[in-house]
Design a protein around this motif. Structure first.
Motif, PDB file in Angstrom:
ATOM      1  N   UNK A   1      19.204  34.384  57.935  1.00 29.64           N
ATOM      2  CA  UNK A   1      19.666  34.750  59.182  1.00 29.64           C
ATOM      3  C   UNK A   1      18.456  34.602  60.364  1.00 29.64           C
ATOM      4  N   UNK A   2      17.548  35.262  59.805  1.00 28.48           N
ATOM      5  CA  UNK A   2      16.107  35.298  60.984  1.00 28.48           C
ATOM      6  C   UNK A   2      15.949  33.801  61.050  1.00 28.48           C
ATOM      7  N   UNK A   3      15.695  32.885  60.041  1.00 30.58           N
ATOM      8  CA  UNK A   3      15.085  31.578  60.338  1.00 30.58           C
ATOM      9  C   UNK A   3      16.142  30.748  61.166  1.00 30.58           C
ATOM     10  N   UNK A   4      17.510  31.116  60.921  1.00 29.71           N
ATOM     11  CA  UNK A   4      18.621  30.196  61.674  1.00 29.71           C
ATOM     12  C   UNK A   4      18.381  30.803  63.062  1.00 29.71           C
TER      13      UNK A   4
ATOM     14  N   UNK B   1      17.165  29.721  68.881  1.00 25.61           N
ATOM     15  CA  UNK B   1      16.352  30.111  70.072  1.00 25.61           C
ATOM     16  C   UNK B   1      15.440  29.028  70.362  1.00 25.61           C
ATOM     17  N   UNK B   2      14.797  28.321  69.613  1.00 27.70           N
ATOM     18  CA  UNK B   2      13.958  27.126  69.954  1.00 27.70           C
ATOM     19  C   UNK B   2      14.746  26.123  70.667  1.00 27.70           C
TER      20      UNK B   2
ATOM     21  N   UNK C   1       9.368  25.635  59.335  1.00 27.22           N
ATOM     22  CA  UNK C   1      10.611  25.704  58.430  1.00 27.22           C
ATOM     23  C   UNK C   1      11.631  24.524  58.535  1.00 27.22           C
ATOM     24  N   UNK C   2      11.207  23.396  59.216  1.00 33.11           N
ATOM     25  CA  UNK C   2      11.865  22.323  59.327  1.00 33.11           C
ATOM     26  C   UNK C   2      11.357  21.488  58.022  1.00 33.11           C
ATOM     27  N   UNK C   3      12.335  21.185  57.304  1.00 32.72           N
ATOM     28  CA  UNK C   3      12.099  20.325  56.003  1.00 32.72           C
ATOM     29  C   UNK C   3      11.998  18.719  56.311  1.00 32.72           C
TER      30      UNK C   3
END
Length: 154
Positions: free
Chosen positions: A80-83, A88-89, A133-135
Protein backbone atom coordinates in the motif's frame (compact mmCIF):
# COMPACT_ATOMS: atom_id res chain seq x y z
CA UNK A 1 -25.51 6.73 -6.09
CA UNK A 2 -26.95 8.34 -2.96
CA UNK A 3 -28.29 11.50 -4.60
CA UNK A 4 -31.61 11.06 -6.34
CA UNK A 5 -31.52 12.48 -9.86
CA UNK A 6 -34.52 13.30 -11.98
CA UNK A 7 -34.62 13.89 -15.73
CA UNK A 8 -33.92 17.61 -15.26
CA UNK A 9 -30.81 16.91 -13.19
CA UNK A 10 -29.61 14.54 -15.90
CA UNK A 11 -30.26 17.18 -18.57
CA UNK A 12 -28.21 19.70 -16.58
CA UNK A 13 -25.35 17.22 -16.16
CA UNK A 14 -25.38 16.15 -19.82
CA UNK A 15 -25.39 19.77 -20.95
CA UNK A 16 -22.53 20.73 -18.61
CA UNK A 17 -20.45 17.76 -19.76
CA UNK A 18 -20.75 19.09 -23.29
CA UNK A 19 -20.12 22.76 -22.41
CA UNK A 20 -19.56 23.86 -18.82
CA UNK A 21 -19.40 27.54 -19.74
CA UNK A 22 -23.03 27.64 -20.83
CA UNK A 23 -24.86 30.53 -19.21
CA UNK A 24 -27.53 30.03 -16.57
CA UNK A 25 -30.22 31.51 -18.82
CA UNK A 26 -29.40 29.07 -21.64
CA UNK A 27 -29.21 26.16 -19.20
CA UNK A 28 -32.58 27.15 -17.72
CA UNK A 29 -34.01 27.30 -21.25
CA UNK A 30 -32.61 23.80 -22.04
CA UNK A 31 -34.28 22.44 -18.89
CA UNK A 32 -37.49 24.48 -19.13
CA UNK A 33 -36.88 25.87 -15.63
CA UNK A 34 -36.32 29.26 -14.07
CA UNK A 35 -32.77 30.51 -13.50
CA UNK A 36 -33.15 30.30 -9.68
CA UNK A 37 -34.31 26.67 -9.96
CA UNK A 38 -31.28 25.79 -12.08
CA UNK A 39 -29.01 27.61 -9.61
CA UNK A 40 -30.43 25.57 -6.70
CA UNK A 41 -30.00 22.33 -8.61
CA UNK A 42 -26.43 23.21 -9.60
CA UNK A 43 -25.58 24.04 -6.00
CA UNK A 44 -26.97 20.66 -4.85
CA UNK A 45 -25.11 18.77 -7.62
CA UNK A 46 -21.83 20.48 -6.72
CA UNK A 47 -22.27 19.98 -2.96
CA UNK A 48 -23.04 16.29 -3.44
CA UNK A 49 -19.77 15.99 -5.46
CA UNK A 50 -21.57 14.68 -8.55
CA UNK A 51 -19.76 17.53 -10.29
CA UNK A 52 -16.12 17.06 -9.29
CA UNK A 53 -14.55 19.84 -11.32
CA UNK A 54 -15.36 22.23 -14.14
CA UNK A 55 -12.41 22.71 -16.48
CA UNK A 56 -11.33 23.96 -19.87
CA UNK A 57 -9.85 21.36 -22.23
CA UNK A 58 -6.91 22.90 -24.06
CA UNK A 59 -5.43 21.89 -27.40
CA UNK A 60 -1.96 20.62 -26.40
CA UNK A 61 -0.49 21.35 -29.82
CA UNK A 62 -1.14 25.07 -29.27
CA UNK A 63 1.24 24.86 -26.31
CA UNK A 64 3.96 22.83 -28.04
CA UNK A 65 2.87 19.53 -26.42
CA UNK A 66 2.68 17.73 -29.73
CA UNK A 67 3.17 14.18 -28.42
CA UNK A 68 1.00 11.92 -26.28
CA UNK A 69 2.19 8.66 -24.75
CA UNK A 70 0.39 5.75 -23.11
CA UNK A 71 2.72 4.12 -20.59
CA UNK A 72 2.20 0.79 -18.85
CA UNK A 73 4.14 0.69 -15.57
CA UNK A 74 5.06 -2.44 -13.62
CA UNK A 75 6.19 -2.06 -10.02
CA UNK A 76 8.53 -4.38 -8.10
CA UNK A 77 6.59 -4.22 -4.85
CA UNK A 78 2.87 -3.55 -4.55
CA UNK A 79 2.56 -2.68 -0.88
CA UNK A 80 0.00 0.00 0.00
CA UNK A 81 2.84 2.37 0.83
CA UNK A 82 4.58 1.77 -2.52
CA UNK A 83 1.31 2.19 -4.45
CA UNK A 84 0.58 5.46 -2.63
CA UNK A 85 4.10 6.73 -3.32
CA UNK A 86 3.72 6.05 -7.03
CA UNK A 87 0.27 7.67 -7.10
CA UNK A 88 1.64 10.81 -5.38
CA UNK A 89 4.53 10.98 -7.82
CA UNK A 90 2.20 10.65 -10.82
CA UNK A 91 -0.25 13.24 -9.44
CA UNK A 92 2.57 15.71 -8.81
CA UNK A 93 3.90 15.44 -12.38
CA UNK A 94 2.17 18.02 -14.63
CA UNK A 95 2.89 16.02 -17.79
CA UNK A 96 0.89 13.05 -16.48
CA UNK A 97 -2.62 13.78 -17.67
CA UNK A 98 -4.24 10.58 -16.44
CA UNK A 99 -3.16 7.78 -14.10
CA UNK A 100 -5.01 4.50 -13.60
CA UNK A 101 -4.26 1.68 -11.16
CA UNK A 102 -5.14 -1.43 -13.18
CA UNK A 103 -5.16 -5.21 -13.21
CA UNK A 104 -3.36 -7.30 -15.79
CA UNK A 105 0.15 -7.00 -17.20
CA UNK A 106 0.79 -3.57 -15.65
CA UNK A 107 0.12 -1.97 -12.30
CA UNK A 108 -0.51 1.53 -13.64
CA UNK A 109 -1.37 3.04 -16.99
CA UNK A 110 -0.41 6.66 -17.54
CA UNK A 111 -1.36 9.07 -20.29
CA UNK A 112 1.40 11.64 -20.62
CA UNK A 113 2.11 14.59 -22.87
CA UNK A 114 5.50 15.86 -24.01
CA UNK A 115 6.87 18.48 -26.35
CA UNK A 116 9.16 16.02 -28.12
CA UNK A 117 11.07 12.79 -27.54
CA UNK A 118 13.76 14.50 -25.47
CA UNK A 119 11.09 16.00 -23.21
CA UNK A 120 9.53 12.55 -22.81
CA UNK A 121 12.93 11.02 -22.05
CA UNK A 122 13.39 13.56 -19.25
CA UNK A 123 9.95 12.63 -17.92
CA UNK A 124 10.86 8.93 -17.93
CA UNK A 125 13.97 9.70 -15.88
CA UNK A 126 11.94 11.62 -13.30
CA UNK A 127 9.10 9.10 -13.05
CA UNK A 128 10.65 5.72 -13.74
CA UNK A 129 14.44 5.55 -13.78
CA UNK A 130 14.78 7.51 -10.53
CA UNK A 131 12.18 5.27 -8.85
CA UNK A 132 13.79 2.05 -7.64
CA UNK A 133 10.37 0.40 -7.32
CA UNK A 134 9.61 0.60 -11.06
CA UNK A 135 10.46 -2.80 -12.53
CA UNK A 136 9.74 -1.82 -16.12
CA UNK A 137 7.60 0.41 -18.26
CA UNK A 138 6.35 0.06 -21.82
CA UNK A 139 5.43 3.05 -23.92
CA UNK A 140 3.12 3.51 -26.88
CA UNK A 141 3.27 6.75 -28.84
CA UNK A 142 -0.14 7.91 -29.99
CA UNK A 143 -0.51 8.51 -33.70
CA UNK A 144 -3.78 10.47 -33.54
CA UNK A 145 -6.12 11.97 -30.95
CA UNK A 146 -9.24 10.20 -32.18
CA UNK A 147 -11.31 10.84 -29.05
CA UNK A 148 -10.40 12.68 -25.87
CA UNK A 149 -12.84 13.15 -23.04
CA UNK A 150 -14.07 12.24 -19.62
CA UNK A 151 -17.82 12.36 -20.25
CA UNK A 152 -20.04 9.74 -18.66
CA UNK A 153 -22.96 8.48 -20.81
CA UNK A 154 -25.89 9.46 -18.60
Amino acid sequence: MTTQLDDTDLTILRTLQEDCKIGLEQLAHECALSVPSVQRRLKRLRQSKLIEKEIAVLDPTQFDYKMTFVVMVELDRETLQQLDLFRKRAKAEPQVQQCYYVTGDADFILVCCAKDMQDFEELTHRLFFENSNVRRFRTSVTMDRTKVGLSIPI
